[in-house]
Design a protein around this motif. Structure first.
Motif, PDB file in Angstrom:
ATOM      1  N   LEU A  65       0.852  -1.192   0.000  1.00  0.00           N
ATOM      2  CA  LEU A  65       0.000   0.000   0.000  1.00  0.00           C
ATOM      3  C   LEU A  65       0.884   1.237   0.000  1.00  0.00           C
ATOM      4  CD1 LEU A  65      -2.937   1.224   0.392  1.00  0.00           C
ATOM      5  CD2 LEU A  65      -2.371   1.302   2.819  1.00  0.00           C
ATOM      6  N   TYR A  66       0.547   2.172  -0.856  1.00  0.00           N
ATOM      7  CA  TYR A  66       1.310   3.425  -0.946  1.00  0.00           C
ATOM      8  C   TYR A  66       0.395   4.601  -0.702  1.00  0.00           C
ATOM      9  CZ  TYR A  66       5.171   0.911  -3.222  1.00  0.00           C
ATOM     10  OH  TYR A  66       6.208   0.069  -3.498  1.00  0.00           O
ATOM     11  N   TYR A  67       0.905   5.627  -0.009  1.00  0.00           N
ATOM     12  CA  TYR A  67       0.260   6.943  -0.010  1.00  0.00           C
ATOM     13  C   TYR A  67       1.140   7.832  -0.877  1.00  0.00           C
ATOM     14  CZ  TYR A  67      -2.213   5.153   4.105  1.00  0.00           C
ATOM     15  OH  TYR A  67      -2.971   4.402   4.959  1.00  0.00           O
ATOM     16  N   GLY A  68       0.711   8.083  -2.087  1.00  0.00           N
ATOM     17  CA  GLY A  68       1.596   8.786  -3.022  1.00  0.00           C
ATOM     18  C   GLY A  68       2.822   7.919  -3.256  1.00  0.00           C
ATOM     19  N   ASP A  69       3.995   8.462  -2.948  1.00  0.00           N
ATOM     20  CA  ASP A  69       5.225   7.694  -3.139  1.00  0.00           C
ATOM     21  C   ASP A  69       5.642   6.955  -1.871  1.00  0.00           C
ATOM     22  OD1 ASP A  69       5.537   8.364  -5.756  1.00  0.00           O
ATOM     23  OD2 ASP A  69       6.702  10.186  -5.317  1.00  0.00           O
ATOM     24  N   ALA A  70       5.020   7.328  -0.756  1.00  0.00           N
ATOM     25  CA  ALA A  70       5.432   6.726   0.517  1.00  0.00           C
ATOM     26  C   ALA A  70       4.787   5.357   0.678  1.00  0.00           C
ATOM     27  CB  ALA A  70       5.029   7.629   1.668  1.00  0.00           C
ATOM     28  N   GLN A  71       5.642   4.366   0.933  1.00  0.00           N
ATOM     29  CA  GLN A  71       5.116   3.015   1.080  1.00  0.00           C
ATOM     30  C   GLN A  71       4.690   2.786   2.525  1.00  0.00           C
ATOM     31  OE1 GLN A  71       7.721  -0.096  -0.274  1.00  0.00           O
ATOM     32  NE2 GLN A  71       6.010  -1.505  -0.535  1.00  0.00           N
TER      33      GLN A  71
END
Lengths: 234, 335
Positions: free
Chosen positions: A9-15
């Protein structure tokens, strides 16, 4: 009952989640522990259909639900009690509970569910016409649990149910969770109170930086040196 | 039906409602033409406020462009009558359909792309402005010089063509407002209303409980748009003229939402009460303005009213009055 495989799962580029796998057997209590930001809430939200995972599968009762919207997931029988309780403050206790029974699977059994919830939490029955925002923290947590039960879940995910509650109330919440589990409900428990939740859990997973670092039975983890050092302060 | 409408209302509430109904029904026999106009306009604004309240009051969706639905309703029914002689009693269906469609387009854009709060409100303004400019150049309906419904001074009341006496328009506006009240009451007591309230209170929590947030919000916008456009049809045949500059103006969007805010957002009676405070007040101020040349006093006083309400009675007048009178609280109106 619930089978998560290689979930990213990613929020934008942050995993947020990195190849997380876990298994929840029917009727079990499974604990997920870990530090803040380890991905516990992300995992719950992904299962609940509130975040869309990039990879991996989530199977519930044999059906892949990854990426399905939350109203579909809920109607299959997955309920969640979100962090911070999230009761509807200006609605009465009764209205809060009624909103919990909006799912097609639960609609026709609303009266019956209401009677069950009121029996489980007599305090809520006493305060049924009171605005939920005026309840104490413990009562709000009971209301949040009761509201979730109104949706007739088969699996219920608790996100930090003891957060911000007095110790006696925490005991009460855990008693309720154990009781619901004995009545046949499968439980996923995300807790900061590691000792308490590991004692309760059949299986437990330790999340670190979005990964499953350690997993095993609750008893195994309680005896694990790394867990004792990092989470139990021993 | 009546039973369900009054289901949870206490004895006091029933008596109050009965008295209000009696006064409103008897009013035309007791007042002069001027006062009847004021009452009719109060009821008209009450209805618009009630329609807007479905979106903002129930589902928590702020629209600052509701004038567009008034305008669309007025223009569709008006143009169909002027050009094809289609009576408004039929014209109201395409009018409501078009408004619902525009509402659905706004909702789809807003909710699919998670445009929320202030940004959603800006989206409604943008649509209203876009439609205003469109109608400014739409010569088939008169462009910026407006559309006029031919006036004939009939003494017979003709509900099909909406031609008739001031009394007929009064009762028509009363009917609209009462119907909106009944509809709002039924909706709030039902599942859709509960979904809206949950979303208004906490959208995340509503979603976590398995409420299809997108669908419920779409329903609120579409319904509110269609209801508002019906008010627009009334506008067209009551005032007999419409100009894009007026009917799509943000001033109208603001004016129609002040009633619910002052009367009590999300309550059933609030929008009606608010309109009955503001519209007569505005008339009074217009009279003053003419006599003493106090230009802009109306907007000043409106602003003052809003400030006073927000500071002293943030829930609006109605919840406060209802508590004083010992009336029951409507669903979702926490104390």
């Amino acid at each position: 009952m619930l089978e998560v495989r290689d979930l990213d799962l990613y929020y934008g580029d942050a995993q947020a989640l990195d190849r997380v796998s876990l298994t929840v057997d029917p009727g079990a209590i499974v604990a997920i522990v870990g530090a803040n930001g380890a991905g516990k809430t992300s995992l719950i939200r992904a299962v609940a259909g509130m975040e869309r995972p990039r990879h991996g599968s989530i199977r519930f009762k044999g059906r892949d639900i990854a990426g399905q919207p939350s109203h579909v997931v809920c109607d299959l029988g997955i309920g969640q009690v979100a962090e911070g309780r999230q009761v509807f403050p200006n609605l009465s206790v009764l209205e809060n509970l009624e909103v919990g029974a909006m799912l097609p699977r639960a609609r026709d059994r609303q009266d019956e569910s209401l009677a069950e919830v009121m029996a489980l939490f007599p305090r809520l029955a006493e305060r049924r016409d009171q605005a939920a925002g005026t309840l104490s923290g413990g009562e709000q947590q009971m209301l949040a649990i009761g509201r979730c039960l109104m949706g007739k879940p088969e699996l219920i995910m608790f996100d930090e149910p003891s957060l911000g509650l007095a110790p006696t109330v925490v005991q009460e919440v855990f008693r309720v969770i154990r009781r619901l589990n004995r009545q046949g409900l499968t439980v996923v428990l995300v807790e900061q109170n590691v000792a308490l939740s590991l004692k309760l859990a059949a299986r437990a997973y330790v999340l670190e930086n979005g990964r499953v670092a350690i997993s095993g039975t609750g008893a195994d983890l309680l005896a694990d040196d790394r867990v004792r050092r990092a989470y139990l302060g021993m | 039906m009546i039973g369900r409408l009054l289901g949870e209302a206490g004895t006091r509430a029933r008596i109050a409602l009965g008295l209000a109904a009696l006064v409103l029904l008897a009013a035309p026999a007791m007042v002069d033409d001027y006062l009847l106009t004021v009452l009719t306009q109060s009821l008209f604004f009450a209805y618009l406020g009630q329609s807007w309240n479905v979106m903002m009051g129930f589902a928590g969706l702020l629209s600052l462009g509701h004038a567009m639905f008034v305008g669309l309703g007025a223009y569709v029914a008006g143009a169909l009558f002027v050009h094809f002689g289609l009576p408004p009693v039929i014209g109201l269906f395409p009018a409501m359909a078009l408004a619902a469609l525009v509402g659905a387009a706004i909702g789809f854009l807003g909710f699919r792309f998670s445009i929320q709060g202030v940004y959603f409100a800006l989206l409604t303004i943008a649509f209203a402005e876009f439609i205003r400019i469109l109608f400014d150049h739409f010569t088939w309906v008169g462009g910026s010089s407006g559309l006029f419904i031919p006036v004939d001074n009939r003494t017979v009341n003709d509900l099909v063509h909406l031609r008739g006496t001031p009394e007929m328009f009064y009762y028509l506006a009363l009917g609209l407002s009462v119907a909106a009240l009944a509809l709002s009451r039924l909706l709030l007591a039902g599942r859709l209303g509960h979904r809206w309230l949950a979303i208004r209170e906490d959208q995340e929590a509503a979603q976590a409980l398995g409420i299809d947030v997108f669908r419920a919000k779409m329903a609120a916008v579409v319904l509110s748009a269609a209801m508002t456009s019906l008010g627009g049809v009334f506008y067209a045949f009551y005032f007999n003229n419409m100009f894009p500059e007026q009917i799509f103006n943000i001033n109208l969007s603001i004016e129609l939402l002040l009633g619910p805010i002052i009367g009590g957002l999300g309550t059933l009676i609030g929008p009606i009460l608010g309109a009955f405070v503001l519209t007569p007040l505005s008339e009074l101020l217009s009279a003053l303005t003419e006599r003493h040349a106090l230009i802009g006093i109306k907007h000043f006083v409106y602003g003052l009213c809003v400030v006073l309400i927000v500071v002293f009675l943030p829930g609006g007048l109605w919840p406060w009055i209802a508590r004083r009178l010992g009336l029951d609280r409507p669903p979702g109106d926490g104390t």
